[in-house]
Structure formats: C-alpha cells, structure tokens
Design a protein around this motif. Structure first.
Motif, PDB file in Angstrom:
ATOM      1  N   GLY A 296      19.901  41.338  -2.437  1.00 30.21           N
ATOM      2  CA  GLY A 296      19.437  40.049  -1.953  1.00 30.21           C
ATOM      3  C   GLY A 296      18.257  39.513  -2.734  1.00 30.21           C
ATOM      4  N   ALA A 297      17.254  40.356  -2.967  1.00 28.46           N
ATOM      5  CA  ALA A 297      16.077  39.915  -3.707  1.00 28.46           C
ATOM      6  C   ALA A 297      16.430  39.549  -5.140  1.00 28.46           C
ATOM      7  CB  ALA A 297      15.012  41.021  -3.683  1.00 28.46           C
ATOM      8  N   THR A 298      17.350  40.280  -5.745  1.00 24.16           N
ATOM      9  CA  THR A 298      17.764  39.981  -7.121  1.00 24.16           C
ATOM     10  C   THR A 298      18.447  38.629  -7.201  1.00 24.16           C
ATOM     11  OG1 THR A 298      18.040  42.349  -7.554  1.00 24.16           O
ATOM     12  CG2 THR A 298      19.104  40.808  -9.080  1.00 24.16           C
ATOM     13  N   LEU A 299      19.359  38.352  -6.266  1.00 27.09           N
ATOM     14  CA  LEU A 299      20.036  37.056  -6.263  1.00 27.09           C
ATOM     15  C   LEU A 299      19.056  35.900  -6.066  1.00 27.09           C
ATOM     16  CD1 LEU A 299      23.212  37.905  -4.134  1.00 27.09           C
ATOM     17  CD2 LEU A 299      23.069  37.594  -6.606  1.00 27.09           C
ATOM     18  N   ALA A 300      18.104  36.078  -5.159  1.00 25.02           N
ATOM     19  CA  ALA A 300      17.111  35.025  -4.926  1.00 25.02           C
ATOM     20  C   ALA A 300      16.259  34.798  -6.171  1.00 25.02           C
ATOM     21  CB  ALA A 300      16.226  35.402  -3.740  1.00 25.02           C
ATOM     22  N   GLY A 301      15.851  35.875  -6.828  1.00 27.20           N
ATOM     23  CA  GLY A 301      15.047  35.731  -8.036  1.00 27.20           C
ATOM     24  C   GLY A 301      15.797  35.052  -9.165  1.00 27.20           C
ATOM     25  N   VAL A 302      17.073  35.381  -9.336  1.00 30.20           N
ATOM     26  CA  VAL A 302      17.877  34.742 -10.380  1.00 30.20           C
ATOM     27  C   VAL A 302      18.020  33.250 -10.119  1.00 30.20           C
ATOM     28  CG1 VAL A 302      20.199  34.619 -11.360  1.00 30.20           C
ATOM     29  CG2 VAL A 302      19.110  36.838 -11.010  1.00 30.20           C
ATOM     30  N   LEU A 303      18.278  32.879  -8.866  1.00 31.08           N
ATOM     31  CA  LEU A 303      18.438  31.461  -8.535  1.00 31.08           C
ATOM     32  C   LEU A 303      17.142  30.696  -8.772  1.00 31.08           C
ATOM     33  CD1 LEU A 303      20.331  29.309  -7.459  1.00 31.08           C
ATOM     34  CD2 LEU A 303      19.634  29.922  -5.140  1.00 31.08           C
ATOM     35  N   CYS A 304      16.001  31.265  -8.363  1.00 32.21           N
ATOM     36  CA  CYS A 304      14.713  30.605  -8.592  1.00 32.21           C
ATOM     37  C   CYS A 304      14.434  30.450 -10.082  1.00 32.21           C
ATOM     38  CB  CYS A 304      13.593  31.398  -7.926  1.00 32.21           C
ATOM     39  SG  CYS A 304      13.656  31.441  -6.120  1.00 32.21           S
ATOM     40  N   ALA A 305      14.747  31.479 -10.866  1.00 32.06           N
ATOM     41  CA  ALA A 305      14.492  31.405 -12.305  1.00 32.06           C
ATOM     42  C   ALA A 305      15.373  30.358 -12.970  1.00 32.06           C
ATOM     43  CB  ALA A 305      14.723  32.780 -12.932  1.00 32.06           C
ATOM     44  N   LEU A 306      16.628  30.239 -12.556  1.00 34.23           N
ATOM     45  CA  LEU A 306      17.518  29.238 -13.145  1.00 34.23           C
ATOM     46  C   LEU A 306      17.041  27.818 -12.850  1.00 34.23           C
ATOM     47  CD1 LEU A 306      21.049  30.800 -12.475  1.00 34.23           C
ATOM     48  CD2 LEU A 306      19.818  30.669 -14.648  1.00 34.23           C
ATOM     49  N   VAL A 307      16.612  27.584 -11.615  1.00 35.34           N
ATOM     50  CA  VAL A 307      16.102  26.254 -11.266  1.00 35.34           C
ATOM     51  C   VAL A 307      14.831  25.962 -12.055  1.00 35.34           C
ATOM     52  CG1 VAL A 307      15.178  24.833  -9.400  1.00 35.34           C
ATOM     53  CG2 VAL A 307      17.164  26.287  -8.989  1.00 35.34           C
ATOM     54  N   ALA A 308      13.940  26.933 -12.200  1.00 36.18           N
ATOM     55  CA  ALA A 308      12.720  26.729 -12.975  1.00 36.18           C
ATOM     56  C   ALA A 308      13.026  26.477 -14.443  1.00 36.18           C
ATOM     57  CB  ALA A 308      11.801  27.934 -12.830  1.00 36.18           C
ATOM     58  N   LEU A 309      14.064  27.134 -14.961  1.00 38.29           N
ATOM     59  CA  LEU A 309      14.414  26.972 -16.372  1.00 38.29           C
ATOM     60  C   LEU A 309      14.836  25.538 -16.682  1.00 38.29           C
ATOM     61  CD1 LEU A 309      14.943  28.241 -19.164  1.00 38.29           C
ATOM     62  CD2 LEU A 309      17.249  28.818 -18.345  1.00 38.29           C
ATOM     63  N   VAL A 310      15.668  24.967 -15.836  1.00 38.51           N
ATOM     64  CA  VAL A 310      16.171  23.624 -16.118  1.00 38.51           C
ATOM     65  C   VAL A 310      15.183  22.548 -15.695  1.00 38.51           C
ATOM     66  CG1 VAL A 310      17.361  23.334 -13.909  1.00 38.51           C
ATOM     67  CG2 VAL A 310      18.206  22.135 -15.921  1.00 38.51           C
ATOM     68  N   ALA A 311      14.301  22.847 -14.745  1.00 36.57           N
ATOM     69  CA  ALA A 311      13.415  21.820 -14.215  1.00 36.57           C
ATOM     70  C   ALA A 311      12.107  21.713 -14.986  1.00 36.57           C
ATOM     71  CB  ALA A 311      13.117  22.090 -12.740  1.00 36.57           C
ATOM     72  N   VAL A 312      11.532  22.852 -15.366  1.00 34.00           N
ATOM     73  CA  VAL A 312      10.205  22.812 -15.991  1.00 34.00           C
ATOM     74  C   VAL A 312      10.147  23.491 -17.346  1.00 34.00           C
ATOM     75  CG1 VAL A 312       8.906  22.546 -13.851  1.00 34.00           C
ATOM     76  CG2 VAL A 312       9.566  24.818 -14.606  1.00 34.00           C
ATOM     77  N   GLY A 313      11.062  24.392 -17.670  1.00 37.03           N
ATOM     78  CA  GLY A 313      11.054  24.981 -18.997  1.00 37.03           C
ATOM     79  C   GLY A 313      11.148  26.492 -18.985  1.00 37.03           C
ATOM     80  N   PRO A 314      11.360  27.091 -20.175  1.00 38.80           N
ATOM     81  CA  PRO A 314      11.544  28.546 -20.255  1.00 38.80           C
ATOM     82  C   PRO A 314      10.282  29.341 -19.938  1.00 38.80           C
ATOM     83  CG  PRO A 314      11.473  27.573 -22.441  1.00 38.80           C
ATOM     84  CD  PRO A 314      11.521  26.438 -21.479  1.00 38.80           C
ATOM     85  N   VAL A 315       9.123  28.833 -20.328  1.00 37.01           N
ATOM     86  CA  VAL A 315       7.884  29.571 -20.044  1.00 37.01           C
ATOM     87  C   VAL A 315       7.654  29.665 -18.539  1.00 37.01           C
ATOM     88  CG1 VAL A 315       5.379  29.610 -20.379  1.00 37.01           C
ATOM     89  CG2 VAL A 315       6.882  28.872 -22.250  1.00 37.01           C
ATOM     90  N   GLU A 316       7.834  28.559 -17.849  1.00 39.43           N
ATOM     91  CA  GLU A 316       7.675  28.561 -16.391  1.00 39.43           C
ATOM     92  C   GLU A 316       8.741  29.436 -15.725  1.00 39.43           C
ATOM     93  OE1 GLU A 316       7.554  26.038 -18.311  1.00 39.43           O
ATOM     94  OE2 GLU A 316       5.621  25.058 -18.012  1.00 39.43           O
ATOM     95  N   ALA A 317       9.937  29.466 -16.304  1.00 38.15           N
ATOM     96  CA  ALA A 317      10.980  30.338 -15.747  1.00 38.15           C
ATOM     97  C   ALA A 317      10.570  31.804 -15.856  1.00 38.15           C
ATOM     98  CB  ALA A 317      12.309  30.092 -16.466  1.00 38.15           C
ATOM     99  N   LEU A 318       9.965  32.180 -16.981  1.00 39.46           N
ATOM    100  CA  LEU A 318       9.475  33.555 -17.130  1.00 39.46           C
ATOM    101  C   LEU A 318       8.352  33.843 -16.136  1.00 39.46           C
ATOM    102  CD1 LEU A 318       9.479  33.956 -21.019  1.00 39.46           C
ATOM    103  CD2 LEU A 318      11.114  34.889 -19.374  1.00 39.46           C
ATOM    104  N   ILE A 319       7.516  32.850 -15.879  1.00 40.94           N
ATOM    105  CA  ILE A 319       6.459  33.036 -14.886  1.00 40.94           C
ATOM    106  C   ILE A 319       7.054  33.249 -13.499  1.00 40.94           C
ATOM    107  CG2 ILE A 319       4.497  31.918 -13.752  1.00 40.94           C
ATOM    108  CD1 ILE A 319       3.892  30.503 -16.371  1.00 40.94           C
ATOM    109  N   VAL A 320       8.098  32.481 -13.195  1.00 40.85           N
ATOM    110  CA  VAL A 320       8.773  32.657 -11.900  1.00 40.85           C
ATOM    111  C   VAL A 320       9.371  34.052 -11.793  1.00 40.85           C
ATOM    112  CG1 VAL A 320      10.730  31.886 -10.503  1.00 40.85           C
ATOM    113  CG2 VAL A 320       9.207  30.212 -11.557  1.00 40.85           C
ATOM    114  N   VAL A 321       9.993  34.522 -12.874  1.00 44.96           N
ATOM    115  CA  VAL A 321      10.538  35.881 -12.862  1.00 44.96           C
ATOM    116  C   VAL A 321       9.434  36.900 -12.622  1.00 44.96           C
ATOM    117  CG1 VAL A 321      11.666  37.638 -14.278  1.00 44.96           C
ATOM    118  CG2 VAL A 321      12.506  35.292 -14.318  1.00 44.96           C
ATOM    119  N   ALA A 322       8.283  36.718 -13.271  1.00 47.12           N
ATOM    120  CA  ALA A 322       7.164  37.639 -13.064  1.00 47.12           C
ATOM    121  C   ALA A 322       6.667  37.589 -11.620  1.00 47.12           C
ATOM    122  CB  ALA A 322       6.026  37.285 -14.027  1.00 47.12           C
ATOM    123  N   ILE A 323       6.638  36.384 -11.025  1.00 49.33           N
ATOM    124  CA  ILE A 323       6.206  36.260  -9.624  1.00 49.33           C
ATOM    125  C   ILE A 323       7.170  36.995  -8.698  1.00 49.33           C
ATOM    126  CG2 ILE A 323       5.905  34.615  -7.731  1.00 49.33           C
ATOM    127  CD1 ILE A 323       4.865  32.608  -9.779  1.00 49.33           C
TER     128      ILE A 323
END
Length: 405
Positions: A296-323
């Motif tokens: 469950g946590a993995t699926l939620a993290g992947v979805l958040c990272a994908l939305v961050a990637l397309v909305a704000v950029g790859p650096v922010e997506a990596l930050i979301v993954v770290a969070i």
C-alpha cells in the motif's frame, strides 16, 4: 520391579519395529503380578503399517484429509461471501470499538444504549470517510488519472536516456498496463467499487450493521454460548483464544488507523510544501492504501511521485520520493512499534502470502482483512496451551548441549 519394566519396554520397542517379541522366562525374584502377558507379534497388514514407510503413508493420508477439509471450507467461503465478508468486517470493527462500549457501560449506561451510541459514532466516522473519498478522490479522479499518465510518459522519456538497455516494446507494455489500470472502472469508482465487486454492497452493509450491533451488545455471551460443549482445560483455552483474538484485531485496526492518519498528514504536508497539486486526494489515497500492508505505501508513493513529476518537475518528484521514504521509515522504526506494540508479530513473507491469498479469495476486502485475521490466528496459537505457552508445534526448539567431562 525395575527389571520387569525394562523388559516390558524392550517388548514394546520390538513390537513397534515389527519384529517378533521374544518372551524370556520369568526370574524367580520377580513377583507374578509384575509379569506382563506376552504380546503376539504383528503379522500381515499390521506389520506393513508399522515400519517407516507405513507410518509415512499414514501421515500422508491424514494430511490429504486435512487438505480436503480446507478445500471444502474455502469453496464454501467463496460461495457465501454475502454472509462471510460482512460478518468478518463486523467482527473486526466490533473488536476495534469494543473499548468504547466497555467505557460507556462503566459510566453507568445500559448495555443497549451504550451499544447504540458506539454504533452511531462508528457509522458517523465511516460516513465521513466515504464523503471525503467522494469529494477528494472521485470528483478529482479524472485530473489525478491524467496527471499520473502524463507523469509516466515523462518518466518513460527519462528512462530511455539511461545507460540500461530497455526496449521500446517493454516500456510500451508497462505503460499500457498502467494506463489500463488507471482508466478502469474499478479504480475510477474508488474504494466503494472494490467492495461492491466483492459482495452486493447494499445487502452486505445492512447485514454487517445488524451483526455488528449484536457483536457489540452480546459479544461475550455469544462466545460463551459457543464454548458450552467444552469443559476444563479446553474451556479455558477457548476463553484465551477469544480474548486474544479481540485484542489482536482491535489493536491492529486502531493502530493501523493511527499510522495511516499520521502518514497521510505528513505526506500531505510534504506535498504542499513542494507545491504538488491535488494534495487532498493524494493524502486520502495514502490513508486508504495504508490499510494494505507492504504494497500500500509503495503504491501511494509511486502515485505521488508521478503526479509531482508531471506537475512540477523531476527534482520535485525526487523530493517527494525522499519524503515518502522518510515517512515510511519513521513509521516502521518508531510509530508502528509504539502504536501497535506486539499486535502484528508476523514475518513479512507470511504477510505477503496472507495478502495474496486474501486478494485472490475476496478482492480488495480480502486484502484488507487477510493480515489481521492471520495475526489473530497466530496469536491464538501463541496462547494455545497457556497465557504465555504456545502450542507444542509452535514452541521454539533449542539444541541440547552435552557437557563433556
């Protein structure tokens, strides 16, 4: 007397090995009452079942009989989901809110009134969660789905520039699978669609409410009625199993809800700081997926990272993954041991097997219920022979050490 007992043991060992029993002449100093009667040797078919192969065959027949009973039980459960699933859900919810009923009874409220108040409170909480899902997820699902698909497309572009040899066909196959999942009716309708695919939701809901009411009001009396055929040690064992099951199920649900709420709030705050859109639906999805262990946590993290990637950029997506990784690490090392204690003492492999079996048998509902049920079964085994004495087959075996002098 000691000599007679030793000869008796020798004859029993000979008979167990299928050899002819040699009856020796009695000794003069051995009393007649201590002389056992000679036992005839095993012959024919009896001797065939007495050796190692015969014992292995007997055990094999017993195992096959047990597997046949389990198969029949599983078949019956899969055909009676309209009854089994609501009853299991009612049992888990009753174990979770039973402390509230006990508290209200201690304050002097009648049993019926305390049960009604606890039931209304639970229904209000569930209705609030469902309303939040509808407002936050279902209404914004098309936008969330498009953001995730676009994020996967951008991720595909980044992957193609990596030094790894990944073909276009492999990427397209993964993309088609993800797009098909995100665009399916089961996902688009939210969590209620997963439940409605398992049982007839309306009928199952009313069955669950009625069963939950009686579990809260007369749970101890119902269990006492089921234990009437047992006496002595078996009755005490049934009492231990009932108490441990209620504590395990209740502790698991309450602990998981607290952990899921903390995860959703922490990840939601992180997403808001980074500037990711759709913070509320993503936080709700994090909360819901937290009830599915391991994945469950993995699926939620992947979805958040994908939305961050397309909305704000790859650096922010990596930050979301770290969070997400930091929150999950904090949950596993600090929050779960404090909140849940020793409620869920299962190996990750056992959790994965239970999760898979529950998903295959009952879909999304089975995925949520499989782990707490497996934990309660294991806890019942741990108190089988005493409050702190597991069943014989589950006890830890220690190698005997031989001291040489």
């Amino acid at each position: 007397m000691a000599l007679g007992r030793r000869r008796t043991r020798e004859r029993e060992d000979q008979r167990a090995e299928g050899r002819a029993v040699v009856v020796r002449e009695p000794v003069d100093d051995e009393p007649a009452s201590a002389r056992p009667e000679p036992v005839p040797p095993l012959r024919g078919a009896s001797q065939l079942w007495a050796d190692g192969v015969g014992r292995a065959g007997t055990r094999s027949l017993q195992v096959l009989a047990i597997l046949a009973l389990v198969a029949v039980a599983v078949f019956a459960v899969t055909r009676l989901t309209l009854i089994v699933i609501p009853v299991l859900i009612a049992l888990v919810l009753a174990a979770a809110i039973s402390p509230l009923v006990v508290f209200l009874r201690r304050k002097g409220l009648p049993s019926f009134l305390a049960t009604v108040i606890a039931l209304i409170a639970l229904v209000a909480v569930l209705a609030g969660v469902v309303w939040l899902i509808v407002v936050a997820v279902v209404d914004q699902w098309p936008e969330l789905r498009d953001q995730a698909i676009d994020g996967f497309d951008e991720l595909q572009v980044y992957i193609q520039n990596l030094p790894f040899d990944i073909t276009e066909e492999q990427l397209q196959s993964v993309r088609d699978s993800v797009v098909g999942l995100l665009q399916s009716d089961a996902v688009g309708a939210g969590a209620l669609a997963g439940v409605s695919q398992t049982v007839d939701f309306v009928a199952g809901f009313f069955v669950m409410i009625v069963v939950l009411f009686f579990f809260l009001k007369d749970g101890p009396q119902i269990w006492e009625f089921l234990l009437r055929p047992f006496q002595g040690a078996r009755y005490e064992r049934g009492q231990r199993i009932g108490d441990s099951t209620v504590r395990t199920l209740g502790g698991y649900i309450r602990g998981t809800a607290i952990v899921a709420l903390v995860d959703a709030v922490a990840i939601g705050i992180g997403l808001a700081i980074v500037g990711v859109p759709l913070v509320l639906p993503l936080s709700v999805l994090v909360f819901l997926l937290a009830f599915i262990p391991l994945v469950g946590a993995t699926l939620a993290g992947v979805l958040c990272a994908l939305v961050a990637l397309v909305a704000v950029g790859p650096v922010e997506a990596l930050i979301v993954v770290a969070i997400v990784i930091a929150v999950n690490q904090l949950e596993g090392d600090l929050l779960q041991p404090v909140v849940m204690g020793r409620t869920l003492r299962l190996h990750p492999l056992v959790i994965l097997i239970a999760l898979t079996a529950g998903t295959v048998l009952a879909g999304l509902t089975g995925a949520v219920l499989a782990v707490p049920i497996a934990a309660s079964i294991w806890r019942a085994i741990q108190v089988w022979d005493g409050p702190d004495l597991p069943a014989r087959f589950a006890r830890q075996k220690r190698r005997e050490t031989v001291e040489t002098g």
